[in-house]
Design an enzyme around this catalytic site. Structure first.
Site, mmCIF file in Angstrom:
data_model
loop_
_atom_site.group_PDB
_atom_site.id
_atom_site.type_symbol
_atom_site.label_atom_id
_atom_site.label_comp_id
_atom_site.label_asym_id
_atom_site.label_seq_id
_atom_site.Cartn_x
_atom_site.Cartn_y
_atom_site.Cartn_z
ATOM 1 N N ASP A 126 -9.261 7.075 8.303
ATOM 2 C CA ASP A 126 -10.145 6.344 8.044
ATOM 3 C C ASP A 126 -10.132 5.454 9.152
ATOM 4 O OD1 ASP A 126 -11.528 4.341 6.474
ATOM 5 O OD2 ASP A 126 -9.778 3.625 6.061
ATOM 6 N N ARG A 170 -3.693 1.110 10.958
ATOM 7 C CA ARG A 170 -4.542 1.237 12.352
ATOM 8 C C ARG A 170 -4.963 1.944 13.176
ATOM 9 N NH1 ARG A 170 -6.284 -2.328 9.227
ATOM 10 N NH2 ARG A 170 -6.581 -4.340 8.672
ATOM 11 N N GLU A 211 -13.000 1.743 17.744
ATOM 12 C CA GLU A 211 -13.618 1.949 16.598
ATOM 13 C C GLU A 211 -15.062 0.606 17.146
ATOM 14 O OE1 GLU A 211 -11.975 0.275 12.911
ATOM 15 O OE2 GLU A 211 -10.351 1.979 13.031
ATOM 16 N N ILE A 216 0.962 -1.147 0.145
ATOM 17 C CA ILE A 216 -0.265 0.226 0.177
ATOM 18 C C ILE A 216 0.570 1.109 -0.012
ATOM 19 C CG2 ILE A 216 -1.722 1.407 1.345
ATOM 20 C CD1 ILE A 216 -2.973 -1.705 1.754
ATOM 21 N N HIS A 258 -13.183 3.923 8.920
ATOM 22 C CA HIS A 258 -12.739 2.610 7.980
ATOM 23 C C HIS A 258 -12.988 1.635 7.054
ATOM 24 C CE1 HIS A 258 -9.924 -1.061 9.968
ATOM 25 N NE2 HIS A 258 -10.139 -0.735 8.678
HETATM 26 P P1 NAP Z 1 2.590 -4.717 3.223
HETATM 27 O O1 NAP Z 1 2.973 -5.574 2.021
HETATM 28 O O2 NAP Z 1 3.201 -6.069 4.703
HETATM 29 O O3 NAP Z 1 3.133 -3.432 4.068
HETATM 30 C C1 NAP Z 1 3.407 -3.582 5.595
HETATM 31 C C2 NAP Z 1 4.419 -2.257 5.441
HETATM 32 O O4 NAP Z 1 4.859 -2.369 7.518
HETATM 33 C C3 NAP Z 1 5.990 -3.053 5.577
HETATM 34 O O5 NAP Z 1 6.726 -2.408 4.361
HETATM 35 C C4 NAP Z 1 6.905 -2.978 6.180
HETATM 36 O O6 NAP Z 1 8.252 -2.387 6.217
HETATM 37 C C5 NAP Z 1 6.250 -2.208 7.184
HETATM 38 N N1 NAP Z 1 6.340 -2.429 8.624
HETATM 39 C C6 NAP Z 1 6.093 -3.823 9.983
HETATM 40 N N2 NAP Z 1 6.874 -3.395 10.901
HETATM 41 C C7 NAP Z 1 7.224 -1.783 10.572
HETATM 42 C C8 NAP Z 1 8.262 -1.658 11.493
HETATM 43 N N3 NAP Z 1 7.805 -1.608 13.021
HETATM 44 N N4 NAP Z 1 8.595 0.060 11.625
HETATM 45 C C9 NAP Z 1 7.908 0.373 10.123
HETATM 46 N N5 NAP Z 1 7.271 -0.201 9.472
HETATM 47 C C10 NAP Z 1 6.891 -1.059 9.803
HETATM 48 O O7 NAP Z 1 0.758 -4.497 3.573
HETATM 49 P P2 NAP Z 1 0.523 -3.591 2.809
HETATM 50 O O8 NAP Z 1 -0.573 -4.806 2.269
HETATM 51 O O9 NAP Z 1 0.838 -2.519 2.317
HETATM 52 O O10 NAP Z 1 -0.963 -3.099 4.333
HETATM 53 C C11 NAP Z 1 -0.538 -2.461 5.032
HETATM 54 C C12 NAP Z 1 -1.121 -2.184 6.468
HETATM 55 O O11 NAP Z 1 -2.340 -1.018 6.422
HETATM 56 C C13 NAP Z 1 -1.528 -3.532 6.315
HETATM 57 O O12 NAP Z 1 -1.068 -4.107 7.270
HETATM 58 C C14 NAP Z 1 -3.210 -2.950 7.490
HETATM 59 O O13 NAP Z 1 -2.667 -2.606 8.820
HETATM 60 C C15 NAP Z 1 -3.202 -1.867 6.222
HETATM 61 N N6 NAP Z 1 -4.161 -1.592 5.873
HETATM 62 C C16 NAP Z 1 -5.602 -0.810 6.175
HETATM 63 C C17 NAP Z 1 -6.389 -0.918 5.334
HETATM 64 C C18 NAP Z 1 -7.489 0.163 5.309
HETATM 65 O O14 NAP Z 1 -8.934 0.190 5.565
HETATM 66 N N7 NAP Z 1 -7.701 1.313 5.780
HETATM 67 C C19 NAP Z 1 -7.159 -1.755 4.765
HETATM 68 C C20 NAP Z 1 -5.913 -2.883 4.322
HETATM 69 C C21 NAP Z 1 -5.021 -2.483 4.916
HETATM 70 P P3 NAP Z 1 9.655 -2.818 5.982
HETATM 71 O O15 NAP Z 1 9.482 -4.465 6.309
HETATM 72 O O16 NAP Z 1 10.391 -2.745 5.241
HETATM 73 O O17 NAP Z 1 9.934 -2.395 7.425
#
Ligand code: NAP
Length: 316
Positions: A259, A235, A264, A158, A282
């Site tokens: 969002d 989140r 929530e 994302i 959300h």
């Molecule tokens: P993803 O591809 O797994 O990306 C997660 C990111 O989190 C990675 O870039 C990772 O970066 C980073 N991360 C993990 N631990 C970290 C830390 N300690 N410090 C800094 N960065 C950290 O997942 P995605 O598909 O992009 O989704 C990301 C998040 O968006 C989900 O986990 C969810 O909470 C949220 N989301 C929200 C909605 C909504 O409706 N609002 C919908 C979908 C998802 P590094 O590994 O490089 O550190």
């Protein structure tokens, strides 16, 4: 899949629910009052082999412990913060999520929230609807989004999609992650405070873990400052919400597009009167197209599990 007992934890999507009820033996957790759920799970423990949860109700330790026949948790979300992953690992329970299919929608919303907050779209809309344009004249000036520096916490699927969109608006991109990404020359900061101090719009897009809980705290908010804007599509618990509310009320932060929230569907009511704040419930992935694709992934993963085929999107 007829013999697969599936516990659906929350009324998340009508197509998914309909398909699960056609294809499996479906148990709807929310139809049982909270005080009777333990008894309900005990009564059906031998049959329930799968849990389908979402961002509201996942599979916590108590639920997993109550289900000795549980084989798979198929989450209708990409984030797995509501699933006790350690417990799943310990019990050998498989876990799937719904990555990629929701990336575009969430990234679109992040940019939408940034623009809506900076251009005061909802306040301006209320200005027209309330008759103020005719009564008081033109609406006040707002802040430009194009060209502003966008800082992203978490350059995952994302985060990248947000960066690509923001680049099209001429925005320089910077980011914070656990490690620098060699495949890009976006500016990397090894601390969130430094990222916040050097961007105009800070967007939270990382996974929620113990490490990222309150990753946006008072120090980060103050570094972003009275002209900075925070967008959270990650989140709620990524942000120290009481600190965010104080900063917005005291004018120490320029604005926020949110969002997600810490508790929530409760949202701090002090934010309701602020026109530099945009609040949505959300809805990051809540489009017809994406929810259908997410539901198909959940169904495909369950089908693959029962037919001993490789899972489509394993997360453990
Ligand atoms: P993803 O591809 O797994 O990306 C997660 C990111 O989190 C990675 O870039 C990772 O970066 C980073 N991360 C993990 N631990 C970290 C830390 N300690 N410090 C800094 N960065 C950290 O997942 P995605 O598909 O992009 O989704 C990301 C998040 O968006 C989900 O986990 C969810 O909470 C949220 N989301 C929200 C909605 C909504 O409706 N609002 C919908 C979908 C998802 P590094 O590994 O490089 O550190």
């Amino acid at each position: 899949m007829e013999s697969l007992g599936v516990l659906l934890t929350y009324p998340m999507d009508s197509y998914l629910e309909e398909e699960l009820s056609k294809r499996c033996k479906l148990f709807r957790l929310w139809e049982t009052p909270p005080e009777k759920r333990r008894e309900f799970l005990r009564a059906n423990a031998a049959t329930i082999r799968a849990v389908v949860g979402n961002t509201a109700v996942g599979a916590d330790a108590e639920t997993i412990d109550a289900l000795p026949a549980l084989e798979i948790v198929a989450s209708f979300s990409v984030g797995l913060d509501k699933v006790d992953l350690a417990k799943c690992r310990e019990r050998g329970i498989r876990v799937t999520n719904t990555p990629d299919v929701l990336t575009d929608d969430v990234a679109d919303l992040a940019i939408g929230l940034a623009i809506a907050t900076m251009r005061r779209l909802f306040a301006a809309d209320r200005y027209v609807r309330g008759g103020a344009w005719k009564a008081k004249g033109d609406y006040k000036l707002t802040s430009k989004f194009s060209g502003k520096t966008v800082g992203i916490i978490g350059l995952g699927r994302i985060g990248w999609a947000i960066a690509e969109r923001a680049e099209a608006f001429g925005c320089p991109i910077s980011y914070y992650s656990r490690s620098e990404k060699p495949q890009t020359d976006y500016k990397y900061y090894s601390s969130v405070v430094a990222l916040a101090a050097n961007c105009n719009v800070l967007i939270v897009a990382c996974a929620l873990t113990e490490e990222t809980h309150h990753i946006v705290n008072r120090e980060v908010i103050d570094a972003l400052g009275p002209k900075g804007v925070l967008v959270n599509i990650g989140r709620g618990p990524h942000v120290d919400e009481p600190e965010l509310v104080f900063a917005l009320l005291e004018g120490r932060l320029g604005g926020a597009g949110l969002d997600v929230f810490e508790d929530e569907p409760d949202v701090p009511e002090q934010l309701f009167g602020l026109e530099n704040v945009v609040l949505v419930p959300h809805v990051g992935s809540s489009t017809w197209e994406t929810c259908k694709a997410m539901a198909d992934l959940v169904l495909g993963n369950l089908e693959a599990h029962v037919t001993n085929k490789p899972l489509l999107t394993p997360a453990l």
